[in-house]
Design a protein around this motif. Sequence first.
Motif, short mmCIF file in Angstrom:
data_model
loop_
_atom_site.label_atom_id
_atom_site.label_comp_id
_atom_site.label_asym_id
_atom_site.label_seq_id
_atom_site.Cartn_x
_atom_site.Cartn_y
_atom_site.Cartn_z
N PRO A 131 0.82 -1.21 0.00
CA PRO A 131 0.00 0.00 0.00
C PRO A 131 0.86 1.27 0.00
N VAL A 132 0.43 2.26 -0.77
CA VAL A 132 1.14 3.53 -0.91
C VAL A 132 0.41 4.59 -0.08
N PRO A 133 1.09 5.23 0.87
CA PRO A 133 0.45 6.30 1.63
C PRO A 133 0.09 7.49 0.73
N ALA A 134 -0.92 8.25 1.13
CA ALA A 134 -1.36 9.41 0.34
C ALA A 134 -0.21 10.39 0.10
N ALA A 135 0.65 10.58 1.08
CA ALA A 135 1.77 11.51 0.94
C ALA A 135 2.77 11.08 -0.13
N GLN A 136 2.70 9.80 -0.54
CA GLN A 136 3.63 9.29 -1.56
C GLN A 136 2.90 8.93 -2.85
N GLY A 137 1.70 9.50 -3.07
CA GLY A 137 0.98 9.26 -4.32
C GLY A 137 -0.19 8.30 -4.22
N GLY A 138 -0.42 7.73 -3.05
CA GLY A 138 -1.56 6.85 -2.86
C GLY A 138 -2.83 7.65 -2.65
N THR A 158 -4.26 -7.26 5.07
CA THR A 158 -3.62 -6.24 5.89
C THR A 158 -3.63 -4.86 5.23
N TYR A 159 -4.32 -4.71 4.10
CA TYR A 159 -4.40 -3.42 3.43
C TYR A 159 -5.20 -2.44 4.30
#
Length: 157
Positions: A109-116, A129-130
């Motif tokens: 999973p990609v955090p919002a701060a890194q483009g998610g 676990t997502y």
Amino acid sequence: MGERWRAPAPVGLPQTRGQNTGGGAELALPINPRRAKGRGARASQRPGRGGKPEGRISPADAGIWNDAHVAAWQPITRFIADNGSVPAIQLAHAGRKAAVDAPWRGGKPVPAAQGGWQTVAPSATPFGTYPTPREMTVAEIEACVADFRRGAERALD
């Protein structure tokens, strides 16, 4: 596909994700020649494509959620058709499995701060676990159906 389709015939199946960086189709062309030429396939299908950016599996996935994407896909679909196959596209929404990194970078999973982005799904039930997705409203589900319709219409261009 109407009269152009003659079953039974092999179909070139898609890869699943991680094609490029954000909507267009620039990296799909090197994959398609093998699928469109010399293998006897009557159709060459491209992988699941987001009808909206939030429906992608990964920030690296292509899409068909705006008219600019039509122009990006046209050289690929033209190549496929010129080589005797019928181009096809699989529209998809990743739902609770969205916003993960490209597979070659681990697929986590990609955090919002890194483009998610905040994932959405018909329920707030996470996938393994997502992160827990936000439950879609009925209006959002109806809008998603409309996005698929517009994506299918764009795919015909």
